[in-house]
Design a protein around this motif. Sequence first.
Motif, PDB file in Angstrom:
ATOM      1  N   ASP A   1       1.202  -1.474   0.140  1.00  0.00           N
ATOM      2  CA  ASP A   1      -0.300   0.213  -0.105  1.00  0.00           C
ATOM      3  C   ASP A   1       1.135   1.344   0.007  1.00  0.00           C
ATOM      4  O   ASP A   1       0.113   2.015   0.386  1.00  0.00           O
TER       5      ASP A   1
ATOM      6  N   LEU B   1     -15.790   0.667  -5.355  1.00  0.00           N
ATOM      7  CA  LEU B   1     -16.178   2.316  -5.869  1.00  0.00           C
ATOM      8  C   LEU B   1     -15.839   1.448  -7.255  1.00  0.00           C
ATOM      9  O   LEU B   1     -15.433   1.140  -7.738  1.00  0.00           O
TER      10      LEU B   1
ATOM     11  N   VAL C   1      -3.014  -6.270  -6.924  1.00  0.00           N
ATOM     12  CA  VAL C   1      -3.834  -5.257  -6.788  1.00  0.00           C
ATOM     13  C   VAL C   1      -5.096  -6.228  -5.856  1.00  0.00           C
ATOM     14  O   VAL C   1      -5.896  -7.144  -6.150  1.00  0.00           O
TER      15      VAL C   1
ATOM     16  N   ARG D   1      -8.445  -6.433  -3.054  1.00  0.00           N
ATOM     17  CA  ARG D   1      -9.785  -6.007  -2.769  1.00  0.00           C
ATOM     18  C   ARG D   1     -10.176  -6.093  -1.373  1.00  0.00           C
ATOM     19  O   ARG D   1     -11.091  -6.022  -0.776  1.00  0.00           O
TER      20      ARG D   1
ATOM     21  N   GLU E   1     -14.709   4.426  -9.545  1.00  0.00           N
ATOM     22  CA  GLU E   1     -13.922   5.042  -9.526  1.00  0.00           C
ATOM     23  C   GLU E   1     -13.264   5.103  -8.296  1.00  0.00           C
ATOM     24  O   GLU E   1     -13.397   5.632  -6.906  1.00  0.00           O
ATOM     25  N   GLN E   2     -12.238   4.420  -7.806  1.00  0.00           N
ATOM     26  CA  GLN E   2     -11.236   4.779  -7.434  1.00  0.00           C
ATOM     27  C   GLN E   2     -10.957   6.253  -6.553  1.00  0.00           C
ATOM     28  O   GLN E   2     -10.973   6.889  -7.275  1.00  0.00           O
TER      29      GLN E   2
ATOM     30  N   SER F   1      -4.583   6.525  -5.402  1.00  0.00           N
ATOM     31  CA  SER F   1      -4.912   5.106  -5.630  1.00  0.00           C
ATOM     32  C   SER F   1      -4.015   4.529  -6.060  1.00  0.00           C
ATOM     33  O   SER F   1      -3.772   2.872  -5.522  1.00  0.00           O
TER      34      SER F   1
ATOM     35  N   ARG G   1      -0.845  -3.500  -3.870  1.00  0.00           N
ATOM     36  CA  ARG G   1      -1.849  -2.374  -3.577  1.00  0.00           C
ATOM     37  C   ARG G   1      -3.819  -2.127  -3.678  1.00  0.00           C
ATOM     38  O   ARG G   1      -3.922  -3.033  -4.228  1.00  0.00           O
TER      39      ARG G   1
ATOM     40  N   GLU H   1      -7.240  -2.297  -4.290  1.00  0.00           N
ATOM     41  CA  GLU H   1      -8.428  -0.778  -5.257  1.00  0.00           C
ATOM     42  C   GLU H   1      -9.528  -1.411  -4.080  1.00  0.00           C
ATOM     43  O   GLU H   1     -10.472  -2.255  -3.242  1.00  0.00           O
ATOM     44  N   ARG H   2     -10.755  -0.503  -3.621  1.00  0.00           N
ATOM     45  CA  ARG H   2     -11.719  -0.517  -3.247  1.00  0.00           C
ATOM     46  C   ARG H   2     -13.192  -0.889  -3.845  1.00  0.00           C
ATOM     47  O   ARG H   2     -13.328  -0.695  -4.939  1.00  0.00           O
TER      48      ARG H   2
END
Length: 175
Positions: free
Chosen positions: A18, A64, A86, A88, A66-67, A71, A58, A60-61
């Motif tokens: 992250d 959503l 990536v 989640r 769009e992050q 991000s 990293r 990503e939500r």
Amino acid sequence: MTAPLALDPARTALVLVDLMDRIVALPLEPRKGTDVLHTAEELAHTFRAAGAPVVLIRVERPSLAEQPPGSGLVAGLRKEGDVEVVKRTIGGFQGTDLDARLRALGVTRLVFGGIATNLGVESTARAAADLGYDLVFVEDAMSALTGPEHEASVRLDFPRLGTVVTAADVGLDPA
């Protein structure tokens, strides 16, 4: 530790969790995100120079479309040949191909850094331990939202999962 920890670059990967603009910019303790990033970049340079894999995770939500801004990984962190994953969830293994990618590279030991010590780093490390990886934690390449959260991970939890070192203790043995 009094002597550097000699790591086999053919079996060891650096895992950085992250290191994204929006997370590096948070108010962190015991060190600023930019200090963590600087140490992580030095470690990544050392690993790449020895031919050892660098893994950049990293988040990503998932809910959503769009992050949020910031991000992506911090600009310039990822280099050619690095593995980007990536996630989640809090940890980097759940729902990703991280384990398969590490095993394909012949990796058996993971060296951790990132933000936050007690969240993304610790969650990823716990899953890695369950999967049988040997773990090393670079204390000065991590930070958390509070000092006590960071300290609980590096003083209580991480020693039960692996070896806690500083960046100065990490050496890659070309043999």
